[in-house]
Design an enzyme around this catalytic site. Structure first.
Site, PDB file in Angstrom:
ATOM      1  N   GLY A   1      32.081  70.308  27.522  1.00  0.00           N
ATOM      2  CA  GLY A   1      31.920  71.439  28.866  1.00  0.00           C
ATOM      3  C   GLY A   1      33.125  70.241  29.580  1.00  0.00           C
TER       4      GLY A   1
ATOM      5  N   SER B   1      37.722  70.761  23.821  1.00  0.00           N
ATOM      6  CA  SER B   1      38.614  71.672  24.097  1.00  0.00           C
ATOM      7  C   SER B   1      39.382  71.425  25.730  1.00  0.00           C
ATOM      8  CB  SER B   1      38.211  72.805  24.719  1.00  0.00           C
ATOM      9  OG  SER B   1      37.404  72.965  22.938  1.00  0.00           O
TER      10      SER B   1
ATOM     11  N   LYS C   1      33.085  65.455  12.641  1.00  0.00           N
ATOM     12  CA  LYS C   1      31.744  65.939  12.889  1.00  0.00           C
ATOM     13  C   LYS C   1      31.612  66.103  10.743  1.00  0.00           C
ATOM     14  CE  LYS C   1      32.670  67.942  17.170  1.00  0.00           C
ATOM     15  NZ  LYS C   1      31.726  67.330  17.531  1.00  0.00           N
TER      16      LYS C   1
END
Length: 309
Positions: free
Chosen positions: A230, A252, A97
């Site tokens: 998400g 995550s 990133k």
């Protein structure tokens, strides 16, 4: 589309274009990841787990989005040494990133031989008004979007892959669903328009007319579209695929779960067999505890997706 460097046409898993251009090569490289899962990893051990689970690529970063939310502070490009160690540990492509607008971070990532760069709203913005001119780089860029206008603006800047922004680090799929439905809904409206209505629609989207027209003709974005933000369970991954995404980013949701290796394998299988409920039952069983999610109805939760347009 003369002079745009934009490619079309999706058919039988291949992009076809008579005239090759640097942008068409980048789009082709991104399309090679279709049908795959890209996993966030923070070290070589996690990268090997992701590769063994069947990930098509890994995203190397020092803090997964859940930790960025929890710890706060300024989130920047990861240490190049850490990225190099991850590159040496796996044979699959490695992404990293860069902050939005921080073209020097992108130059550094290109210099160390990264395979793809994600110009990411998860990191702290470097420039509120300008994204990186991605045509100045040899390697493909990934960018996020909330709607069709954002997607086409990023493609005009040179993005070879688009992903939903979602809300990374929350384990909550609602925003990713909202974003992909927004993109697909606008494309359905666009497909039913007369050609002479497209000028006004492009103006409404604040998007380049030629890309809007190309999207109308294709019936989809002219680059691959992944889900991100998400995704925490195999069901989440299959949902995004059934909504029309070409693949899935998982941040995550894997390494903040109780059994990362098993969950990683399950999500890869869910993306491969996204339309097979019986297989989804099988891969969803016995995965242990999922990551603890965040309720996005809480006004105190920072919205990463709103950081740029």
């Amino acid at each position: 589309m003369e002079g745009t460097g934009v490619v079309a046409v999706y058919g039988n898993g291949a992009i076809t274009e008579a005239k090759k251009s640097p942008f068409s090569v980048k789009v082709g490289l991104a399309q090679m990841l279709r049908g795959g899962v890209i996993m966030d990893v923070v070290n070589a051990e996690q990268a090997r787990i992701a590769e063994e689970a069947g990930a098509c690529a890994v995203m190397a970063l020092e803090r997964v989005p859940a930790d960025i939310r929890a710890q706060g502070g300024v989130a920047r490009m990861s240490d190049p040494q850490m990225i190099k160690e991850i590159k040496q540990a796996v044979t699959i492509p490695v992404m990293a990133k860069a902050r939005i607008g921080h073209f020097v971070e992108a130059q550094i990532l290109e210099a160390i031989g990264i395979d793809y760069i994600d110009e990411s709203e998860v990191l702290t913005l470097a420039d509120e008004d300008h994204h990186i001119n991605k045509h100045n780089f040899r390697i493909p860029f990934v960018c996020g979007c909330r709607n069709l206008g954002e997607a086409l603006r990023r493609i005009r800047e040179g993005a070879a892959m688009i992903r939903t922004k979602g809300e990374a680090g929350t384990g909550n799929i609602i925003e990713a669903v909202r974003h992909v439905r927004s993109v697909n809904g606008d494309i359905r409206v666009l497909r039913n328009m007369d050609d002479d209505e497209v000028f006004t629609f492009a103006k409404k989207l604040a998007a380049p007319y030629d890309l809007v027209m190309q999207t109308k003709q294709l019936g989809r974005l002219p680059v691959v579209q992944f889900a991100a933000g998400g995704v925490a369970t195999p069901a989440d991954a299959a949902l995004m695929m059934q909504l029309g995404c070409d693949g899935v980013f998982v941040g995550s949701g894997i390494f903040k779960s109780g059994d990362p290796a098993r969950r990683a394998r399950a999500i890869v299988q869910a993306v491969t067999h996204y339309s097979d409920p019986e297989m989804l039952v099988e891969v969803s069983c016995g995965l242990g505890e999922a990551m603890v999610g965040i309720n996005l109805n809480d006004e105190k939760v920072e919205r990463f997706a709103n950081r740029s347009e």
